[in-house]
Design a protein around this motif. Sequence first.
Motif, short mmCIF file in Angstrom:
data_model
loop_
_atom_site.label_atom_id
_atom_site.label_comp_id
_atom_site.label_asym_id
_atom_site.label_seq_id
_atom_site.Cartn_x
_atom_site.Cartn_y
_atom_site.Cartn_z
N VAL A 218 -5.00 -5.68 12.85
CA VAL A 218 -4.12 -6.45 11.98
C VAL A 218 -5.01 -7.30 11.08
CG1 VAL A 218 -2.34 -8.22 11.85
CG2 VAL A 218 -2.25 -6.49 13.66
N ARG A 229 0.51 -10.52 6.84
CA ARG A 229 -0.14 -9.69 7.84
C ARG A 229 -0.12 -8.25 7.37
NH1 ARG A 229 2.91 -9.22 12.21
NH2 ARG A 229 1.24 -8.82 13.70
N ARG A 231 -0.45 -4.81 8.97
CA ARG A 231 -0.37 -4.27 10.34
C ARG A 231 0.05 -2.81 10.30
NH1 ARG A 231 4.91 -3.62 10.99
NH2 ARG A 231 6.42 -5.17 10.25
#
Length: 395
Positions: A218, A229, A231
Motif C-alpha cells: 500500500v 492510499r 492499494r
Amino acid sequence: MEPAEIIEDGVLLRPWRETDAEAVHRACQDPDIQRWTTVPRPYRPEHAHGFVTEVSGRAWAEGTGAPFAVCDPATGDLLGSCGLISIDQAGTGEIGYWTAPWARGRGVMVRATRAVARWAFDTLGLRRLIWQAEVGNHASRLVALRAGFRIDGRLRLSHPAPHGAADGWIGSLLPGEVPAPGSTGPAGPAGPAGPAGPAGPGTLAARRAAVFGRPQPVLFATATTGELRLRPMEESDLDAVVRTCQDPESIRWTTVPDPYDRTDAQGYLAYGRDAWARGEAACFVIADPDDRYVGTIDLRLSSGDPLLADVGFMTAPEARGRGYLPAALVALSAWGFSTLGLARIEWRANVGNTASRRAAEKAGFTVEGTARAAVQHRGERADVWVGALLAKDLT
C-alpha cells in the motif's frame, strides 16, 4: 550412480536417510511448499517415508536423479531439499529444491543450489542445468537468480502443481557460470532494494523477484484534501469501477470495453492480481481518506527495456478536479524508481485529453511530443501525446 556427500559454504548435502522422514513430513505441511511444489496433499507420514527411502534411493540407483537432504553441518538438522530431479543422456539435468520453513531467510538454498550445480558440472560432467518454476513463484526465482541461473523465458509446465498455473518460468546454467562459494553472485545479496544505480540485469531481476514475491504494498500520497492510499483492488471496488468505466469521458479517452459491465471489472481485478504474480505490472486503486474508490492507476513494466515502464490511469467522475491523480502519480513513480530500479516512466494520452495531460504535467512529467497514429482507438488510429518522468526529476 553412487550417492555422494557435499560440504560447501556452510551447508551439508547428503543422501536421504530413513530417519529424515519425520522432519520431511513436518516441513511439507508448510502452505508454501504445498502451494508451489507437487508434493501430495494432504502430505502424510507415509509420503515422507516413501520419499526418503524408495523414491530417493531409486533415483540414485538408476542414475535418473541426485536428491540431497540439505543439512546444517554442525547440528545435522534438516534445512531443506535440493538436487537433480532428472538427468538425461544429453548431459542436461534439472534442479529442484524447497526450504524448510524454519530455515528460511538465511540464504541456505542459494548456497545449496550452487553446491549441487558445481558438483553436477565438475563430478558428473553435465553440460547444462535447467530450473523451472510456476509463474508467480518469486521465491524460487530469486534463489535461481542468486545461484547464477539465467531466466530464459516461459513455457507450459508438463507437471503443474494441483490448482496452480500451467505456465512456468525456465532458466539455465552452464559450466563456469556458478558463483564462487561465499560470493554475492550476479544477482547480489538479499536485502532491501536501493537506488537504481549501475545495477546489472541479474541484480535488477533479483530485486524485482524479491519485490513481487511479497504481497502488493500500500502506497501513500498526499493531496490537498487529505492522504490517499494506493492499494490493491478489492471485490468491494467493482461497482465503482463499473460506474467509472461507463462514464462518457472514460469511454472517450481510454480503451475500456464499451459497453462495460461487472464481468469486465472482474476481469480487470483478475488481470491486476495475475500481473503482480508475473512481476509484469502493479495495478492500484486510488482510495480517498475514507477508503472510497476514486480511481485506478497502473504501472506496467516494459518487456523490451528493463528500466522502462508506462503509466495508465483514470479518475471516478465525482472525484475529478481534486488533485488526486497528480499526487498518486508522484507516489507511484517514486516507488517505481526507488523499489523497482526504473530509469524512465512514460505517459501517453490521446491528443485532446487535456485532463490527463494536466495531471501528468502537475506530477512532473515532461511532454516530449506527439506520436502520429500511434495507437488503435475505437477502430481508428489516433495521435497521442508522449511524456516522461525520469528518476532524477523527483530528486
